[in-house]
Design an enzyme around this catalytic site. Structure first.
Site, PDB file in Angstrom:
ATOM      1  N   HIS A 102       0.859  -1.194   0.000  1.00  0.00           N
ATOM      2  CA  HIS A 102       0.000   0.000   0.000  1.00  0.00           C
ATOM      3  C   HIS A 102       0.896   1.246   0.000  1.00  0.00           C
ATOM      4  O   HIS A 102       1.853   1.308   0.778  1.00  0.00           O
ATOM      5  CB  HIS A 102      -0.916  -0.001   1.226  1.00  0.00           C
ATOM      6  CG  HIS A 102      -1.842   1.168   1.225  1.00  0.00           C
ATOM      7  ND1 HIS A 102      -2.964   1.218   0.414  1.00  0.00           N
ATOM      8  CD2 HIS A 102      -1.790   2.352   1.876  1.00  0.00           C
ATOM      9  CE1 HIS A 102      -3.556   2.390   0.580  1.00  0.00           C
ATOM     10  NE2 HIS A 102      -2.870   3.097   1.466  1.00  0.00           N
ATOM     11  N   GLU A 156      11.662   4.773  -3.995  1.00  0.00           N
ATOM     12  CA  GLU A 156      12.422   4.727  -2.740  1.00  0.00           C
ATOM     13  C   GLU A 156      11.873   3.710  -1.732  1.00  0.00           C
ATOM     14  O   GLU A 156      12.565   3.357  -0.797  1.00  0.00           O
ATOM     15  CB  GLU A 156      12.441   6.120  -2.090  1.00  0.00           C
ATOM     16  CG  GLU A 156      13.224   7.122  -2.908  1.00  0.00           C
ATOM     17  CD  GLU A 156      13.328   8.493  -2.238  1.00  0.00           C
ATOM     18  OE1 GLU A 156      12.988   8.618  -1.045  1.00  0.00           O
ATOM     19  OE2 GLU A 156      13.736   9.444  -2.937  1.00  0.00           O
ATOM     20  N   ALA A 157      10.624   3.297  -1.933  1.00  0.00           N
ATOM     21  CA  ALA A 157      10.043   2.394  -0.936  1.00  0.00           C
ATOM     22  C   ALA A 157       9.424   1.137  -1.551  1.00  0.00           C
ATOM     23  O   ALA A 157       9.894   0.030  -1.294  1.00  0.00           O
ATOM     24  CB  ALA A 157       9.010   3.138  -0.091  1.00  0.00           C
ATOM     25  N   GLU A 158       8.413   1.290  -2.375  1.00  0.00           N
ATOM     26  CA  GLU A 158       7.642   0.111  -2.804  1.00  0.00           C
ATOM     27  C   GLU A 158       8.491  -0.956  -3.472  1.00  0.00           C
ATOM     28  O   GLU A 158       8.402  -2.145  -3.130  1.00  0.00           O
ATOM     29  CB  GLU A 158       6.521   0.525  -3.768  1.00  0.00           C
ATOM     30  CG  GLU A 158       5.479   1.412  -3.130  1.00  0.00           C
ATOM     31  CD  GLU A 158       4.290   1.674  -4.050  1.00  0.00           C
ATOM     32  OE1 GLU A 158       3.759   0.728  -4.649  1.00  0.00           O
ATOM     33  OE2 GLU A 158       3.899   2.842  -4.186  1.00  0.00           O
TER      34      GLU A 158
END
Ligand code: GAR
Length: 203
Positions: free
Chosen positions: A111, A180-182
């Site tokens: 998410h 940067e995250a997912e």
């Protein structure tokens, strides 16, 4: 034994691509992506799957006729292929409690916010980033969590924070959170959960 993974998608499939690339690079040693299933015909994610030599299926709610038939059709494919772990990677269809109970501890989702902010019914894709910008938060991010009957309500596995920058649009924020995250978190969580399933056959 490697855990057999199904990735469920609805759209472009950049998170699927991150999983495929990580697997290719040897970064998911405890799992094996066996198939990709889309609930939207012609989703670009299906092309990514075929390009990586993975089986690609489409099951739409409309074709199935009812939510029950839709979920039954998905379950049939998962069972016929001996799937151990379901990864929702931009899969935007709702799954009933029947389905999530049946796969308890064996479904994870990515998410694009720091749950419990900007999540639940109606918060998907760019809407999440629109809401974050409207609220004026300075930090957002991504969350990988187990899936239960409550939308975005299951146990959190991994989270990563990403800065919101002055001048961000929903699109620029979405891109930064993906990069940067997912795309980092999802393959990492996939390996973690596969290892856990290997060790104790569940949560
Ligand atoms: C991703 O940002 C994912 O986190 C989000 O949809 C996008 C799919 O992109 N998922 C949700 O909003 C779920 N509530 P992708 O198809 O390029 O991976």
């Amino acid at each position: 034994m490697k855990q057999r993974i199904a990735v469920l998608v609805s759209g472009g499939g950049t998170n699927l691509q991150a999983l495929l690339d990580k697997e290719q690079a040897g970064g998911i040693p405890s799992g094996e992506i066996v198939l990709v299933l889309s609930n939207r015909e012609g989703a670009y994610a299906l092309t990514r799957a075929r390009n990586a030599g993975k089986a690609a299926f489409t099951v739409t709610r409309k074709q199935a006729g009812s939510q029950e038939a839709f979920e039954q059709a998905i379950c049939r494919i998962l069972e016929e292929n001996g799937i151990d772990l379901i990864i929702l990677a931009g899969f935007l269809a709702i799954l009933s409690r029947d389905f999530t109970d049946r796969w308890a501890g064996r479904i994870i989702n990515i998410h694009p916010s720091l749950i419990p902010s900007f999540c639940g019914a109606g918060f998907y894709g760019l809407h999440v980033h629109e809401a974050a910008l409207a609220r004026g938060v300075k930090v957002s991010g991504a969350t990988v969590h187990y899936v239960n009957e409550i939308p975005d309500g299951g146990e959190i596995i991994l989270q990563k924070a990403v800065s919101v920058l002055p001048g961000d649009t929903p699109e620029t924020l979405q891109k930064r959170i993906m990069e940067e995250a997912e795309w980092i978190l999802l393959p990492e969580a996939a390996e973690m959960v596969c290892r856990k399933l290997q060790e104790n056959g569940g949560k």
